[in-house]
Design an enzyme around this catalytic site. Structure first.
Site, short mmCIF file in Angstrom:
data_model
loop_
_atom_site.label_atom_id
_atom_site.label_comp_id
_atom_site.label_asym_id
_atom_site.label_seq_id
_atom_site.Cartn_x
_atom_site.Cartn_y
_atom_site.Cartn_z
N GLN A 257 -7.88 31.66 -22.33
CA GLN A 257 -6.53 31.23 -22.72
C GLN A 257 -6.23 29.87 -22.11
OE1 GLN A 257 -4.49 32.66 -25.04
NE2 GLN A 257 -6.41 33.78 -25.25
N HIS B 149 -1.16 38.50 -25.35
CA HIS B 149 -2.43 39.22 -25.31
C HIS B 149 -2.49 40.03 -24.01
CE1 HIS B 149 -3.41 35.31 -27.39
NE2 HIS B 149 -3.85 36.15 -28.29
N ASP C 151 -9.55 36.92 -31.46
CA ASP C 151 -9.22 35.61 -32.03
C ASP C 151 -9.99 35.38 -33.33
OD1 ASP C 151 -7.40 34.77 -30.18
OD2 ASP C 151 -8.90 33.89 -28.85
N HIS D 69 36.59 48.08 -54.55
CA HIS D 69 35.46 48.95 -54.21
C HIS D 69 35.80 50.39 -54.60
CE1 HIS D 69 34.05 45.51 -51.95
NE2 HIS D 69 32.96 46.15 -51.55
#
Lengths: 435, 435
Positions: free
Chosen positions: B259, B328, B361, B420
């Site tokens: 990373q 992750h 990945d 309504h």
């Protein structure tokens, strides 16, 4: 007079395209004021919330009064009539039954390479629901926002509702109680959104904020997005009715007015394959407008944004409807299910003449928080999914890593991400050494 | 030196809370420039896109050259080695197999009251995928964005990718072809987002835009949101590894570096129940940093944002991980499935030491577009759902309307929405007259 169009008009496409891009709402630019309010609440917490509440809602509170006590809620709920309570309970039960079916399933499987894959859904831990004050303080919206959250499994659900001059709507409190809301705060505006997003001494922060609100609330939601999740920013309401000549013009007229009465910016559209029927509906609207309580609002909406389109056939109606991508779509035709199959973009479809849209606003079961302003092309109404998130899962067996690891290593190299490849290689080397 | 913490430190909570709110990225304020670019593209279409491309990418194009021709794509794809092509095809096949399982089901049922209810999923008609140029032009991201769109059934999928000085990445073109992308345009930056959202003479508008990009692209996506749908705005990448002492410190070190090598703002965190193991991993990181190709980037990320936390037990590790809500999460422990059950907030979980994050990945199958910056508390990675929307369906029988209509009428009255209620009442009156 609404806009009358026919697909046989030579200038139809030009006029229709103009309708699609017509701006119905001018939002005042309150972004700067809202930014200040948010900073103030972030910095000073309760003190800022109390000052802003004094200023905007004319309420002198202390921090210990921000939250409604159980006794206060009890007292307000007791004011509600039995008839209203029963209606709310029926609505809640039906909304819950619908949304329970939306709960997605977790999955986990092992593929032929030996990779175990899947996903798991989990609820957000805490959600906040904004409820407007005053006229637009709708108990039905409390049910529609709160029930999906609770069905999703949200542990802590907080409501903020402004109580200008100390006036609270007992039905809102009762709806919150029926829906299982955990905390209710008498705060409104951008200060409520800031408190929910960042927390104060009294109001713990949440992870997701939903619910409608005015321009201040909408601007505040946009600003806190990222820090927390938000639902859509709703625009004025819309209905599109596709109706053939076998309908009672008055039923269709009152359905169109049920959106128009919401707001002068609301839009009501009729598409019919019979020009005479279209004219009859327009006439019925005028008649209804003579007596309707909210005739000023509904009349203005109908005059400015009302549309009656005559089409050659219902297939054409479906195509035009898709271009509007309406929030609400009524299909008042002989074969509503068949016509529904031709519709690709709509927030909610109401099938057949016995299903007025207002049923869906209250007791149908599906959510009434729906995408407006053509956003049904790419978004959906509120659901339990808005209060859940998905974690993907992957587990490699050594064999799986052997099978697919080299491809990962290859692609990492192509992307010049060496450490990505090395993290796979370190393991493959061990496996090869063990062989 | 990364940050070393232990939950037994007296100041642990203070230091941990500071880590959680640490700002890792300063986005330049490009909003004004982006607003101008969008207005320019809206107003002048292709002409603006061509001028901006000449200015930013140093490419003199004509409108007919904006789109890659099939022959150009063929020629570029032919440059890719067989090994790379096979790796991309394996990745695509595995990503497709995973995402096909995400397709949600339509439902329709009739309840005891006689109301037929349900929903239907439909794909967005057209989607646009932004692919960055230069170093961050990742073919794996093309697969991860394009395949879910195609699995969802998106009919028209367009890619925009800048080609500075005319240089295109053959792997990106091949990935697009493998994923079934329909159109590829050599345009980048805010002008690409504006063209996708509003359309030009050459580029038809889309309904949804996804894909990563620089600050200009991110600001443009924020601005066109509402006109079209967008995916999340991703921040710098993160990994959190929970590892016990039974791991090879070097494996964990290289996972952390996978990373860190992305970006100086990336963050790599180790949580372990064994202080000595934590020290061994930190030492292994230093060793790897001696030789890593991207050691400058990875070293800076590790020094500024790297974290090693020693905990009393793995339950504590799970609780701290939930507070990070990492993009992750690797669980390198004896019982990863058991520990996974204790995790509530994470974008993706990698179970066991044979599952380095880099597998995910590229070839694992789950999506690698995941929520960053703690947004896994309320959002999910990219999926087929991002390219679908749900239309709710409701159909009342006359009996159903009789059963639940009065409650709707009652609530409409409580909310002062007369029309309504009248839309329900008009039908109920007919039913009563028919009785």
């Amino acid at each position: 007079m609404p806009h009358f169009l026919s697909t046989t008009d030579p200038d139809f496409e030009t006029r229709f395209a103009a309708l699609l891009t017509m701006k119905r709402e001018d939002s005042p630019d309150v972004d700067e004021a809202v930014a200040k309010i948010i900073t103030d609440v972030r910095t000073r917490g309760d003190a800022a919330v109390l000052e802003l509440t004094a200023r905007f809602d004319r309420m002198q509170l202390t921090a210990d009064k921000l939250r409604f006590s159980d006794a206060e809620i009890d007292a307000l709920c007791a004011e509600v009539s039995d008839e209203e309570r029963e209606a709310l309970e029926l609505a809640a039960q039906r909304i819950r039954a619908y949304h329970v079916r939306q709960m997605p399933l977790d999955q986990m499987w092992t593929d032929p390479d030996g990779a175990t894959l899947g996903w798991r859904w989990t609820p957000v831990s805490a959600a906040g629901l904004y409820v407007p004050g005053g006229l637009a303080s709708y108990p039905s919206s409390v049910l529609m926002n709160a029930i999906p959250a609770k069905v999703a499994g949200v542990e802590r659900l907080a409501i903020t509702v402004p109580t200008p001059d100390g006036v609270a709507n007992p039905l809102v409190l009762l709806a919150a109680r029926i829906a299982g809301v955990d905390e209710i705060y008498r705060v409104g505006g951008a200060q409520a959104i800031a408190a929910l997003a960042y927390g104060t001494e009294t109001i713990a922060p949440v992870d997701k904020i939903t619910g409608p609100g005015n321009a201040f609330v909408a601007a505040a939601k946009r600003r806190v997005f990222g820090k927390v999740g938000i639902d859509m920013i709703a625009g004025p309401s819309e209905i599109l009715v596709i109706a053939d000549k076998h309908n009672d013009p008055d039923w269709i007229a009152v359905d169109l007015m049920s959106q128009a009465e919401h707001d002068e910016s609301a839009q009501s559209i009729l598409i019919t394959d019979d020009a005479a029927f279209g004219a009859a509906v327009a006439q019925a609207v005028e008649k209804r407008l003579e007596t309707l309580e909210r005739r000023k609002i509904a009349g203005k909406s109908w005059e400015d944004f009302g549309v009656v389109i005559t089409v050659r056939d219902l297939g054409e109606a479906a195509m035009l409807s898709d271009r509007f991508a309406p929030e609400h779509l009524e299909l008042c035709v002989e074969d509503p299910d068949g016509l529904s199959e031709k519709i690709h973009h709509a927030g909610a479809i109401f099938l057949g003449a016995w299903t007025p849209e207002a049923i869906g606003d209250y007791v149908g079961g599906p959510n009434h928080v729906l995408p407006t302003a053509r956003s049904a092309r790419f978004s959906s109404g509120l659901s339990v999914l808005d209060f859940l998130k998905r974690t993907t899962l992957a587990k490699m067996s050594p064999e799986a890593l052997k099978a697919i690891g080299p491809a990962a290593e290859r692609l990492a190299k192509s992307e010049s991400l060496e450490a990505h490849g090395l993290s796979v290689r370190a393991r493959l080397d061990r496996l090869n050494a063990d062989d």
